[in-house]
Design a protein around this motif. Structure first.
Motif, PDB file in Angstrom:
ATOM      1  N   MET A 199       0.806  -1.211   0.000  1.00 20.95           N
ATOM      2  CA  MET A 199       0.000   0.000   0.000  1.00 20.95           C
ATOM      3  C   MET A 199       0.845   1.270   0.000  1.00 20.95           C
ATOM      4  O   MET A 199       0.542   2.231  -0.696  1.00 20.95           O
ATOM      5  CB  MET A 199      -0.938   0.018   1.207  1.00 20.95           C
ATOM      6  N   PHE A 200       1.888   1.301   0.817  1.00 22.49           N
ATOM      7  CA  PHE A 200       2.623   2.535   1.031  1.00 22.49           C
ATOM      8  C   PHE A 200       4.053   2.523   0.513  1.00 22.49           C
ATOM      9  O   PHE A 200       4.752   3.508   0.617  1.00 22.49           O
ATOM     10  CB  PHE A 200       2.667   2.858   2.530  1.00 22.49           C
ATOM     11  N   GLY A 201       4.528   1.429   0.008  1.00 20.30           N
ATOM     12  CA  GLY A 201       5.918   1.348  -0.419  1.00 20.30           C
ATOM     13  C   GLY A 201       6.760   0.757   0.690  1.00 20.30           C
ATOM     14  O   GLY A 201       6.259   0.258   1.684  1.00 20.30           O
ATOM     15  N   ARG A 202       8.052   0.832   0.526  1.00 16.48           N
ATOM     16  CA  ARG A 202       8.954   0.242   1.510  1.00 16.48           C
ATOM     17  C   ARG A 202       9.289   1.233   2.607  1.00 16.48           C
ATOM     18  O   ARG A 202       9.597   2.388   2.352  1.00 16.48           O
ATOM     19  CB  ARG A 202      10.231  -0.208   0.819  1.00 16.48           C
ATOM     20  N   GLY A 228      11.615   2.634   5.701  1.00 14.20           N
ATOM     21  CA  GLY A 228      13.037   2.676   6.003  1.00 14.20           C
ATOM     22  C   GLY A 228      13.348   3.809   6.955  1.00 14.20           C
ATOM     23  O   GLY A 228      12.461   4.507   7.422  1.00 14.20           O
ATOM     24  N   GLU A 229      14.632   3.978   7.234  1.00 10.60           N
ATOM     25  CA  GLU A 229      15.076   5.057   8.115  1.00 10.60           C
ATOM     26  C   GLU A 229      14.657   6.398   7.529  1.00 10.60           C
ATOM     27  O   GLU A 229      14.605   6.571   6.318  1.00 10.60           O
ATOM     28  CB  GLU A 229      16.602   5.015   8.234  1.00 10.60           C
ATOM     29  N   GLY A 230      14.394   7.349   8.387  1.00  9.08           N
ATOM     30  CA  GLY A 230      14.044   8.695   7.936  1.00  9.08           C
ATOM     31  C   GLY A 230      15.179   9.316   7.146  1.00  9.08           C
ATOM     32  O   GLY A 230      16.343   8.962   7.304  1.00  9.08           O
ATOM     33  N   GLN A 231      14.853  10.226   6.262  1.00  7.18           N
ATOM     34  CA  GLN A 231      15.859  10.878   5.433  1.00  7.18           C
ATOM     35  C   GLN A 231      15.934  12.353   5.780  1.00  7.18           C
ATOM     36  O   GLN A 231      15.025  12.924   6.376  1.00  7.18           O
ATOM     37  CB  GLN A 231      15.506  10.731   3.957  1.00  7.18           C
ATOM     38  N   GLN A 232      17.000  12.998   5.393  1.00  2.00           N
ATOM     39  CA  GLN A 232      17.210  14.430   5.527  1.00  2.00           C
ATOM     40  C   GLN A 232      17.077  14.901   6.969  1.00  2.00           C
ATOM     41  O   GLN A 232      16.491  15.937   7.252  1.00  2.00           O
ATOM     42  CB  GLN A 232      16.237  15.192   4.622  1.00  2.00           C
ATOM     43  N   GLY A 233      17.594  14.123   7.905  1.00  2.00           N
ATOM     44  CA  GLY A 233      17.618  14.535   9.296  1.00  2.00           C
ATOM     45  C   GLY A 233      16.309  14.387  10.029  1.00  2.00           C
ATOM     46  O   GLY A 233      16.164  14.875  11.143  1.00  2.00           O
ATOM     47  N   ILE A 234      15.342  13.731   9.427  1.00  2.00           N
ATOM     48  CA  ILE A 234      14.042  13.546  10.064  1.00  2.00           C
ATOM     49  C   ILE A 234      14.034  12.182  10.722  1.00  2.00           C
ATOM     50  O   ILE A 234      14.280  11.170  10.068  1.00  2.00           O
ATOM     51  CB  ILE A 234      12.887  13.653   9.046  1.00  2.00           C
ATOM     52  N   GLU A 235      13.759  12.155  12.010  1.00  2.00           N
ATOM     53  CA  GLU A 235      13.706  10.872  12.711  1.00  2.00           C
ATOM     54  C   GLU A 235      12.413  10.156  12.361  1.00  2.00           C
ATOM     55  O   GLU A 235      11.412  10.770  12.035  1.00  2.00           O
ATOM     56  CB  GLU A 235      13.771  11.099  14.221  1.00  2.00           C
ATOM     57  N   SER A 281      10.347   6.767   6.754  1.00  2.48           N
ATOM     58  CA  SER A 281       9.830   7.360   5.529  1.00  2.48           C
ATOM     59  C   SER A 281       9.474   6.198   4.610  1.00  2.48           C
ATOM     60  O   SER A 281       9.940   5.083   4.793  1.00  2.48           O
ATOM     61  CB  SER A 281      10.864   8.286   4.884  1.00  2.48           C
ATOM     62  N   TYR A 282       8.636   6.476   3.652  1.00  6.48           N
ATOM     63  CA  TYR A 282       8.202   5.440   2.730  1.00  6.48           C
ATOM     64  C   TYR A 282       8.654   5.794   1.340  1.00  6.48           C
ATOM     65  O   TYR A 282       8.494   6.924   0.884  1.00  6.48           O
ATOM     66  CB  TYR A 282       6.678   5.294   2.763  1.00  6.48           C
ATOM     67  N   LYS A 283       9.212   4.816   0.650  1.00  8.26           N
ATOM     68  CA  LYS A 283       9.625   4.999  -0.728  1.00  8.26           C
ATOM     69  C   LYS A 283       8.523   4.422  -1.604  1.00  8.26           C
ATOM     70  O   LYS A 283       8.297   3.215  -1.615  1.00  8.26           O
ATOM     71  CB  LYS A 283      10.953   4.293  -0.987  1.00  8.26           C
ATOM     72  N   LEU A 284       7.830   5.307  -2.310  1.00  8.88           N
ATOM     73  CA  LEU A 284       6.727   4.895  -3.169  1.00  8.88           C
ATOM     74  C   LEU A 284       7.247   4.596  -4.571  1.00  8.88           C
ATOM     75  O   LEU A 284       8.201   5.231  -5.028  1.00  8.88           O
ATOM     76  CB  LEU A 284       5.678   6.000  -3.217  1.00  8.88           C
ATOM     77  N   PRO A 285       6.621   3.665  -5.249  1.00  9.96           N
ATOM     78  CA  PRO A 285       7.065   3.326  -6.605  1.00  9.96           C
ATOM     79  C   PRO A 285       6.932   4.528  -7.550  1.00  9.96           C
ATOM     80  O   PRO A 285       5.863   5.121  -7.664  1.00  9.96           O
ATOM     81  CB  PRO A 285       6.128   2.196  -7.034  1.00  9.96           C
ATOM     82  N   ARG A 296       4.718  20.198  -1.709  1.00  8.74           N
ATOM     83  CA  ARG A 296       4.174  19.287  -2.715  1.00  8.74           C
ATOM     84  C   ARG A 296       3.759  18.005  -2.021  1.00  8.74           C
ATOM     85  O   ARG A 296       4.251  17.683  -0.946  1.00  8.74           O
ATOM     86  CB  ARG A 296       5.198  18.971  -3.801  1.00  8.74           C
ATOM     87  N   ALA A 297       2.895  17.299  -2.659  1.00  9.05           N
ATOM     88  CA  ALA A 297       2.448  16.014  -2.141  1.00  9.05           C
ATOM     89  C   ALA A 297       2.786  14.943  -3.177  1.00  9.05           C
ATOM     90  O   ALA A 297       3.082  15.253  -4.328  1.00  9.05           O
ATOM     91  CB  ALA A 297       0.942  16.042  -1.888  1.00  9.05           C
ATOM     92  N   VAL A 298       2.735  13.711  -2.748  1.00 11.70           N
ATOM     93  CA  VAL A 298       2.919  12.597  -3.659  1.00 11.70           C
ATOM     94  C   VAL A 298       1.595  11.865  -3.740  1.00 11.70           C
ATOM     95  O   VAL A 298       1.019  11.498  -2.716  1.00 11.70           O
ATOM     96  CB  VAL A 298       4.027  11.629  -3.158  1.00 11.70           C
ATOM     97  N   VAL A 299       1.084  11.690  -4.965  1.00  9.95           N
ATOM     98  CA  VAL A 299      -0.185  10.990  -5.145  1.00  9.95           C
ATOM     99  C   VAL A 299      -0.031   9.917  -6.215  1.00  9.95           C
ATOM    100  O   VAL A 299       0.880   9.972  -7.052  1.00  9.95           O
ATOM    101  CB  VAL A 299      -1.345  11.941  -5.528  1.00  9.95           C
ATOM    102  N   HIS A 300      -0.942   8.985  -6.173  1.00 14.35           N
ATOM    103  CA  HIS A 300      -0.982   7.933  -7.186  1.00 14.35           C
ATOM    104  C   HIS A 300      -1.411   8.552  -8.507  1.00 14.35           C
ATOM    105  O   HIS A 300      -2.251   9.439  -8.550  1.00 14.35           O
ATOM    106  CB  HIS A 300      -1.951   6.839  -6.755  1.00 14.35           C
ATOM    107  N   THR A 301      -0.855   8.082  -9.600  1.00 13.04           N
ATOM    108  CA  THR A 301      -1.154   8.650 -10.916  1.00 13.04           C
ATOM    109  C   THR A 301      -2.598   8.460 -11.344  1.00 13.04           C
ATOM    110  O   THR A 301      -3.071   9.147 -12.243  1.00 13.04           O
ATOM    111  CB  THR A 301      -0.217   8.063 -11.982  1.00 13.04           C
TER     112      THR A 301
END
Length: 179
Positions: free
Chosen positions: A7-10, A12-19, A22-26, A168-173
């Protein structure tokens, strides 16, 4: 792979200093967009502008005459009238596709307001189309802006403010107009 990964992607550890996580979406079916609040009346006004543009003579109808004018003005080194007409037709097509998708995302009642998703290229096409229509209204007797033009101007201003922001947001196409 678990249900949440589907549903949400993989995760993993937070990126860019954010604890946190985070989810990596396809990337193949997700896009960065700007979420914008839109009123049904604004969509109807944009539709009226498209209708006014359709009813007036188009640049493509007069491309040969326009090319002769360009050739006279620029000694044969002027712009290609057919290419200009193609760019205008392309911008109009983008506006039509965007409007079709947005109609589905905004309730039809009188107070209808909803959130739509716009990409930078779509905003640029809408802005170019509206500018062309306002220019036509000022220069040509056979074209007149619809009375609902202030609603289009309000929508365009909000789109401009939103796309100038960094949010910006990330949405499904599936939520975006088809290309």
């Amino acid at each position: 792979m678990g249900l949440l990964d589907l549903m949400f992607g993989r995760s993993g550890e937070g990126q860019q200093g954010i604890e946190g996580h985070s989810y990596k979406l396809p990337e193949e079916n997700h896009e960065f967009v700007y979420p914008v609040a839109v009123r049904r009346i604004e969509l109807e006004a944009l539709e009226a502008l498209l209708a006014a543009d359709e009813a007036a003579p188009s640049l493509a109808d007069n491309a040969d005459e326009l090319q002769d004018t360009f050739d006279e003005l620029f000694d044969g080194d002027g712009p290609d009238a057919t290419a200009v007409a193609d760019r205008e037709r392309e911008a109009r097509g983008t506006v039509e596709r965007v409007l079709e998708t947005w109609r589905e995302q905004v309730p039809e009642d009188d107070d209808g307001i909803g959130v739509v998703y716009v990409q930078q290229a779509e905003f640029e096409a809408i802005r170019a189309f509206v500018k062309r229509c306002t220019d036509r209204d000022e220069r040509y007797d056979e074209f007149e802006l619809p009375e609902s033009m202030p609603a289009v101007a309000a929508l365009l201003a909000r789109l401009g403010e939103t796309t100038d922001s960094r949010y910006r947001a990330v949405v499904h196409t599936d939520l975006l107009p088809e290309a």
